[in-house]
Design a protein around this motif. Structure first.
Motif, PDB file in Angstrom:
ATOM      1  N   VAL A   1     -15.924  14.209 -68.438  1.00  0.00           N
ATOM      2  CA  VAL A   1     -17.122  13.497 -67.991  1.00  0.00           C
ATOM      3  C   VAL A   1     -16.765  12.062 -67.598  1.00  0.00           C
ATOM      4  O   VAL A   1     -17.260  11.553 -66.591  1.00  0.00           O
ATOM      5  CB  VAL A   1     -18.233  13.545 -69.065  1.00  0.00           C
ATOM      6  CG1 VAL A   1     -19.361  12.575 -68.737  1.00  0.00           C
ATOM      7  CG2 VAL A   1     -18.778  14.961 -69.195  1.00  0.00           C
ATOM      8  N   ARG A   2     -15.889  11.417 -68.368  1.00  0.00           N
ATOM      9  CA  ARG A   2     -15.461  10.063 -67.998  1.00  0.00           C
ATOM     10  C   ARG A   2     -14.804  10.047 -66.612  1.00  0.00           C
ATOM     11  O   ARG A   2     -15.055   9.148 -65.811  1.00  0.00           O
ATOM     12  CB  ARG A   2     -14.488   9.508 -69.030  1.00  0.00           C
ATOM     13  CG  ARG A   2     -15.141   8.939 -70.234  1.00  0.00           C
ATOM     14  CD  ARG A   2     -14.138   8.180 -71.102  1.00  0.00           C
ATOM     15  NE  ARG A   2     -14.621   8.146 -72.455  1.00  0.00           N
ATOM     16  CZ  ARG A   2     -14.142   8.868 -73.458  1.00  0.00           C
ATOM     17  NH1 ARG A   2     -13.104   9.655 -73.281  1.00  0.00           N
ATOM     18  NH2 ARG A   2     -14.666   8.787 -74.656  1.00  0.00           N
ATOM     19  N   GLU A   3     -13.981  11.053 -66.339  1.00  0.00           N
ATOM     20  CA  GLU A   3     -13.337  11.147 -65.029  1.00  0.00           C
ATOM     21  C   GLU A   3     -14.373  11.357 -63.930  1.00  0.00           C
ATOM     22  O   GLU A   3     -14.298  10.726 -62.875  1.00  0.00           O
ATOM     23  CB  GLU A   3     -12.322  12.284 -65.022  1.00  0.00           C
ATOM     24  CG  GLU A   3     -11.114  12.012 -65.878  1.00  0.00           C
ATOM     25  CD  GLU A   3     -10.211  13.232 -66.036  1.00  0.00           C
ATOM     26  OE1 GLU A   3     -10.485  14.282 -65.418  1.00  0.00           O
ATOM     27  OE2 GLU A   3      -9.227  13.116 -66.782  1.00  0.00           O
ATOM     28  N   TYR A   4     -15.332  12.237 -64.162  1.00  0.00           N
ATOM     29  CA  TYR A   4     -16.392  12.471 -63.172  1.00  0.00           C
ATOM     30  C   TYR A   4     -17.213  11.209 -62.942  1.00  0.00           C
ATOM     31  O   TYR A   4     -17.569  10.888 -61.805  1.00  0.00           O
ATOM     32  CB  TYR A   4     -17.323  13.604 -63.620  1.00  0.00           C
ATOM     33  CG  TYR A   4     -16.727  14.985 -63.603  1.00  0.00           C
ATOM     34  CD1 TYR A   4     -15.611  15.305 -62.842  1.00  0.00           C
ATOM     35  CD2 TYR A   4     -17.302  16.002 -64.351  1.00  0.00           C
ATOM     36  CE1 TYR A   4     -15.087  16.588 -62.834  1.00  0.00           C
ATOM     37  CE2 TYR A   4     -16.785  17.292 -64.343  1.00  0.00           C
ATOM     38  CZ  TYR A   4     -15.679  17.572 -63.585  1.00  0.00           C
ATOM     39  OH  TYR A   4     -15.155  18.842 -63.575  1.00  0.00           O
ATOM     40  N   LEU A   5     -17.538  10.494 -64.023  1.00  0.00           N
ATOM     41  CA  LEU A   5     -18.315   9.265 -63.887  1.00  0.00           C
ATOM     42  C   LEU A   5     -17.555   8.210 -63.082  1.00  0.00           C
ATOM     43  O   LEU A   5     -18.141   7.536 -62.229  1.00  0.00           O
ATOM     44  CB  LEU A   5     -18.687   8.710 -65.260  1.00  0.00           C
ATOM     45  CG  LEU A   5     -19.710   9.515 -66.057  1.00  0.00           C
ATOM     46  CD1 LEU A   5     -19.813   8.978 -67.485  1.00  0.00           C
ATOM     47  CD2 LEU A   5     -21.067   9.488 -65.371  1.00  0.00           C
ATOM     48  N   ALA A   6     -16.266   8.083 -63.349  1.00  0.00           N
ATOM     49  CA  ALA A   6     -15.454   7.113 -62.616  1.00  0.00           C
ATOM     50  C   ALA A   6     -15.387   7.479 -61.132  1.00  0.00           C
ATOM     51  O   ALA A   6     -15.518   6.613 -60.261  1.00  0.00           O
ATOM     52  CB  ALA A   6     -14.057   7.036 -63.213  1.00  0.00           C
ATOM     53  N   ARG A   7     -15.195   8.749 -60.861  1.00  0.00           N
ATOM     54  CA  ARG A   7     -15.139   9.210 -59.471  1.00  0.00           C
ATOM     55  C   ARG A   7     -16.469   8.987 -58.773  1.00  0.00           C
ATOM     56  O   ARG A   7     -16.523   8.502 -57.631  1.00  0.00           O
ATOM     57  CB  ARG A   7     -14.761  10.693 -59.445  1.00  0.00           C
ATOM     58  CG  ARG A   7     -14.335  11.175 -58.086  1.00  0.00           C
ATOM     59  CD  ARG A   7     -13.881  12.613 -58.106  1.00  0.00           C
ATOM     60  NE  ARG A   7     -12.905  12.850 -59.149  1.00  0.00           N
ATOM     61  CZ  ARG A   7     -12.649  14.047 -59.674  1.00  0.00           C
ATOM     62  NH1 ARG A   7     -13.313  15.103 -59.265  1.00  0.00           N
ATOM     63  NH2 ARG A   7     -11.758  14.198 -60.619  1.00  0.00           N
ATOM     64  N   ARG A   8     -17.556   9.306 -59.467  1.00  0.00           N
ATOM     65  CA  ARG A   8     -18.892   9.107 -58.888  1.00  0.00           C
ATOM     66  C   ARG A   8     -19.146   7.640 -58.595  1.00  0.00           C
ATOM     67  O   ARG A   8     -19.678   7.286 -57.539  1.00  0.00           O
ATOM     68  CB  ARG A   8     -19.955   9.659 -59.837  1.00  0.00           C
ATOM     69  CG  ARG A   8     -21.360   9.577 -59.265  1.00  0.00           C
ATOM     70  CD  ARG A   8     -22.377  10.106 -60.220  1.00  0.00           C
ATOM     71  NE  ARG A   8     -22.525   9.212 -61.359  1.00  0.00           N
ATOM     72  CZ  ARG A   8     -23.341   9.430 -62.384  1.00  0.00           C
ATOM     73  NH1 ARG A   8     -24.059  10.533 -62.428  1.00  0.00           N
ATOM     74  NH2 ARG A   8     -23.412   8.581 -63.365  1.00  0.00           N
ATOM     75  N   GLU A   9     -18.744   6.770 -59.521  1.00  0.00           N
ATOM     76  CA  GLU A   9     -18.926   5.335 -59.318  1.00  0.00           C
ATOM     77  C   GLU A   9     -18.119   4.847 -58.116  1.00  0.00           C
ATOM     78  O   GLU A   9     -18.607   4.034 -57.327  1.00  0.00           O
ATOM     79  CB  GLU A   9     -18.522   4.564 -60.578  1.00  0.00           C
ATOM     80  CG  GLU A   9     -18.809   3.097 -60.510  1.00  0.00           C
ATOM     81  CD  GLU A   9     -20.276   2.759 -60.295  1.00  0.00           C
ATOM     82  OE1 GLU A   9     -20.550   1.717 -59.657  1.00  0.00           O
ATOM     83  OE2 GLU A   9     -21.157   3.514 -60.748  1.00  0.00           O
ATOM     84  N   ALA A  10     -16.906   5.351 -57.962  1.00  0.00           N
ATOM     85  CA  ALA A  10     -16.085   4.981 -56.811  1.00  0.00           C
ATOM     86  C   ALA A  10     -16.750   5.420 -55.511  1.00  0.00           C
ATOM     87  O   ALA A  10     -16.796   4.653 -54.532  1.00  0.00           O
ATOM     88  CB  ALA A  10     -14.695   5.591 -56.934  1.00  0.00           C
ATOM     89  N   PHE A  11     -17.289   6.626 -55.493  1.00  0.00           N
ATOM     90  CA  PHE A  11     -17.976   7.107 -54.295  1.00  0.00           C
ATOM     91  C   PHE A  11     -19.217   6.270 -54.008  1.00  0.00           C
ATOM     92  O   PHE A  11     -19.514   5.978 -52.848  1.00  0.00           O
ATOM     93  CB  PHE A  11     -18.359   8.585 -54.432  1.00  0.00           C
ATOM     94  CG  PHE A  11     -17.187   9.525 -54.362  1.00  0.00           C
ATOM     95  CD1 PHE A  11     -16.099   9.268 -53.552  1.00  0.00           C
ATOM     96  CD2 PHE A  11     -17.179  10.684 -55.119  1.00  0.00           C
ATOM     97  CE1 PHE A  11     -15.025  10.145 -53.488  1.00  0.00           C
ATOM     98  CE2 PHE A  11     -16.113  11.565 -55.060  1.00  0.00           C
ATOM     99  CZ  PHE A  11     -15.037  11.297 -54.246  1.00  0.00           C
TER     100      PHE A  11
END
Length: 79
Positions: free
Chosen positions: A59-69
């Motif tokens: 989830v942390r990885e998904y959140l970081a990726r989403r924030e980057a997008f």
């Protein structure tokens, strides 16, 4: 290859769905563990705790990726 706003929005929505699914699974694991607290006959299953930790990382990885997008999308809208 040019990234479009639509593609970024689709990816953000896809990540939102993945995050929701992972959190739902984590909730089920946590409920299973909580139901057995205090039951002397219940066997401790550390697999669920490890699974929760794995989900947290995912989830942390998904959140970081989403924030980057989102940041890329915001920079595109600012142009």
């Amino acid at each position: 290859m040019e990234i479009t706003k639509e593609a970024l929005n689709r990816e953000i929505e896809r990540l939102n769905g993945k995050i929701a699914g992972e959190l739902e699974q984590m909730k089920h694991y946590a409920e299973w563990i909580m139901e057995r607290i205090g039951d002397p006959g219940a066997a401790v299953n550390y697999g669920f705790s490890r699974s929760i930790a794995t989900i947290e990382t995912t989830v942390r990885e998904y959140l970081a990726r989403r924030e980057a997008f989102r940041e890329i999308l915001n920079s595109m809208e600012g142009k």
